[in-house]
Design an enzyme around this catalytic site. Structure first.
Site, PDB file in Angstrom:
ATOM      1  N   ASN A   9       0.866  -1.184   0.000  1.00 23.69           N
ATOM      2  CA  ASN A   9       0.000   0.000   0.000  1.00 23.69           C
ATOM      3  C   ASN A   9       0.902   1.233   0.000  1.00 23.69           C
ATOM      4  O   ASN A   9       1.495   1.562   1.021  1.00 23.69           O
ATOM      5  CB  ASN A   9      -0.887  -0.027   1.260  1.00 23.69           C
ATOM      6  CG  ASN A   9      -1.700   1.242   1.410  1.00 23.69           C
ATOM      7  OD1 ASN A   9      -1.845   2.019   0.467  1.00 23.69           O
ATOM      8  ND2 ASN A   9      -2.238   1.454   2.613  1.00 23.69           N
ATOM      9  N   LYS A  11       0.059   4.222  -0.268  1.00 21.53           N
ATOM     10  CA  LYS A  11      -0.627   5.380   0.333  1.00 21.53           C
ATOM     11  C   LYS A  11      -0.486   6.608  -0.586  1.00 21.53           C
ATOM     12  O   LYS A  11      -0.393   6.460  -1.805  1.00 21.53           O
ATOM     13  CB  LYS A  11      -0.087   5.657   1.738  1.00 21.53           C
ATOM     14  CG  LYS A  11      -0.037   4.400   2.601  1.00 21.53           C
ATOM     15  CD  LYS A  11       0.119   4.696   4.060  1.00 21.53           C
ATOM     16  CE  LYS A  11       0.363   3.407   4.817  1.00 21.53           C
ATOM     17  NZ  LYS A  11       0.159   3.518   6.230  1.00 21.53           N
ATOM     18  N   HIS A  94      -9.467   0.989   5.070  1.00 18.74           N
ATOM     19  CA  HIS A  94      -8.190   1.207   5.749  1.00 18.74           C
ATOM     20  C   HIS A  94      -8.408   2.156   6.921  1.00 18.74           C
ATOM     21  O   HIS A  94      -9.203   3.091   6.838  1.00 18.74           O
ATOM     22  CB  HIS A  94      -7.174   1.800   4.757  1.00 18.74           C
ATOM     23  CG  HIS A  94      -5.776   1.771   5.282  1.00 18.74           C
ATOM     24  ND1 HIS A  94      -5.317   2.680   6.207  1.00 18.74           N
ATOM     25  CD2 HIS A  94      -4.742   0.923   5.044  1.00 18.74           C
ATOM     26  CE1 HIS A  94      -4.059   2.405   6.497  1.00 18.74           C
ATOM     27  NE2 HIS A  94      -3.683   1.331   5.805  1.00 18.74           N
ATOM     28  N   GLU A  96      -6.794   4.555   8.012  1.00 18.90           N
ATOM     29  CA  GLU A  96      -6.569   5.984   7.719  1.00 18.90           C
ATOM     30  C   GLU A  96      -7.818   6.601   7.083  1.00 18.90           C
ATOM     31  O   GLU A  96      -8.120   7.767   7.300  1.00 18.90           O
ATOM     32  CB  GLU A  96      -5.326   6.144   6.813  1.00 18.90           C
ATOM     33  CG  GLU A  96      -4.053   5.892   7.598  1.00 18.90           C
ATOM     34  CD  GLU A  96      -2.876   5.375   6.770  1.00 18.90           C
ATOM     35  OE1 GLU A  96      -2.923   5.454   5.537  1.00 18.90           O
ATOM     36  OE2 GLU A  96      -1.921   4.873   7.393  1.00 18.90           O
ATOM     37  N   GLU A 164      -5.412  -5.345  10.675  1.00 17.49           N
ATOM     38  CA  GLU A 164      -4.437  -4.275  10.871  1.00 17.49           C
ATOM     39  C   GLU A 164      -4.730  -3.539  12.178  1.00 17.49           C
ATOM     40  O   GLU A 164      -5.572  -2.624  12.196  1.00 17.49           O
ATOM     41  CB  GLU A 164      -4.516  -3.277   9.715  1.00 17.49           C
ATOM     42  CG  GLU A 164      -4.182  -3.877   8.373  1.00 17.49           C
ATOM     43  CD  GLU A 164      -3.565  -2.847   7.448  1.00 17.49           C
ATOM     44  OE1 GLU A 164      -2.453  -3.082   6.963  1.00 17.49           O
ATOM     45  OE2 GLU A 164      -4.176  -1.777   7.249  1.00 17.49           O
ATOM     46  N   GLY A 170       2.091   2.212  10.672  1.00 15.20           N
ATOM     47  CA  GLY A 170       2.975   3.366  10.490  1.00 15.20           C
ATOM     48  C   GLY A 170       3.668   3.813  11.769  1.00 15.20           C
ATOM     49  O   GLY A 170       4.245   4.891  11.827  1.00 15.20           O
ATOM     50  N   SER A 210       3.296  -2.167  10.347  1.00 11.63           N
ATOM     51  CA  SER A 210       4.738  -2.088  10.551  1.00 11.63           C
ATOM     52  C   SER A 210       5.483  -3.365  10.171  1.00 11.63           C
ATOM     53  O   SER A 210       6.451  -3.754  10.836  1.00 11.63           O
ATOM     54  CB  SER A 210       5.058  -1.685  12.001  1.00 11.63           C
ATOM     55  OG  SER A 210       4.571  -0.372  12.257  1.00 11.63           O
TER      56      SER A 210
HETATM   57  C1  PEP Z   1      -0.821  -0.045   5.856  1.00  8.96           C
HETATM   58  O1  PEP Z   1      -0.767   1.010   5.250  1.00  8.96           O
HETATM   59  O2  PEP Z   1      -1.792  -0.795   5.685  1.00  8.96           O
HETATM   60  C2  PEP Z   1       0.256  -0.380   6.791  1.00  8.96           C
HETATM   61  C3  PEP Z   1       0.184  -1.520   7.417  1.00  8.96           C
HETATM   62  O3  PEP Z   1       1.276   0.532   6.929  1.00  8.96           O
HETATM   63  P1  PEP Z   1       2.707   0.268   7.641  1.00  8.96           P
HETATM   64  O4  PEP Z   1       3.229  -1.031   7.075  1.00  8.96           O
HETATM   65  O5  PEP Z   1       3.529   1.445   7.256  1.00  8.96           O
HETATM   66  O6  PEP Z   1       2.459   0.159   9.105  1.00  8.96           O
END
Ligand code: PEP
Length: 252
Positions: A9, A11, A94, A96, A164, A170, A210
């Site tokens: 992803n 983003k 997601h 976010e 997640e 992040g 992460s």
């Molecule tokens: C994500 O954007 O779904 C995500 C898991 O980001 P990160 O790996 O940066 O934590």
């Protein structure tokens, strides 16, 4: 046997030329790995050029969002039909989007339905916030999110789920493999309640939060985890390639 899947992803990162460069850095090495599904999810504006670049390769393409209406006066939005013409997957719900764009369970549900209706494969993201985790509410929150996202969907053909935990996205603070495996096992039990054992056993459920080349094996080694949704590390060709390579070796 579920085919493992690693999705990147990106983003709101990369201009079109940066996206092209990143794909060029990874394309041939990613293409060589055939026992893992590799999905890249660049920003909308890079979908068409990236699609051209990966044509004829085994790399798959996904979007990061969609709007649930088919077409019409919705300035600035992108419809399921537009995406179905370009890519195979779409990330939905997601954290976010839930946090910054007020996406409720009802909206997520409409988006999942619209994606499935257009023949897209949704990667449905669910996960608890830090305070919910600390209050011991993970099971309740994740179960509620799953059921509300799938309301009214009789058969989730092509659906994937990404667990997640919001506190891990992040932040550099990943869950442990064991924690993620337990929650994913819970999610699979709920999918079985909704759709029966066979569909639950076939459904790919990913971990996200992460994930890096350094910790990926901890997750991929877990029996219930079928791959990862990778944010930050998917913007670095070496990291993403390493995560895919490790997955290929572990799940062989
Ligand atoms: C994500 O954007 O779904 C995500 C898991 O980001 P990160 O790996 O940066 O934590």
């Amino acid at each position: 046997m579920r085919v493992p899947l690693i999705a990147g992803n990106w983003k709101m990162n990369t201009t079109v030329s940066e996206a092209v460069k990143l794909v060029n850095e990874m394309r041939s090495r990613l293409d060589e790995i055939t026992n893992v599904d590799k999905v890249i999810c660049p920003p909308f504006i890079s979908l068409a050029p990236v699609r051209e670049l990966i044509k004829g390769s085994s790399i798959k393409l996904g979007a990061q969002n969609l709007y649930f209406e088919e077409k019409g006066a919705y300035t600035g939005e992108v419809s399921p039909l537009m995406l179905a013409d370009l890519c195979e997957f779409v990330i939905i719900g997601h954290s976010e989007r839930r946090q910054y764009f007020n996406e409720t369970g009802e909206i997520v549900n409409k988006k999942v339905r619209a994606a499935l209706g257009a023949g897209l494969k949704p990667i449905l993201c669910i996960g608890e916030r830090l305070e919910e985790n600390e209050a011991g509410r993970t099971e309740e929150v994740v179960t509620e999110q799953l059921w509300s996202s799938l309301t009214g969907i009789d058969y989730p053909r092509g659906l994937l789920i990404a667990y997640e935990p919001v506190w891990a996205i992040g932040t550099g603070k990943a869950a442990t493999g064991k924690q993620a495996n337990e929650t994913i096992s819970l999610i699979r039990r709920n999918v079985a309640k909704l759709y029966g054992k066979e569909i639950a056993q076939d459904m790919r459920i990913l971990y996200g939060g992460s994930v890096t080349a350094e910790n990926a094996a901890e997750f991929i080694n877990q029996p219930e985890i079928d791959g990862a949704l990778v944010g930050g590390a998917s913007l670095k060709a070496d990291q993403f390639l390493s995560i895919v390579t490790q997955t290929s070796e572990i799940k062989r």
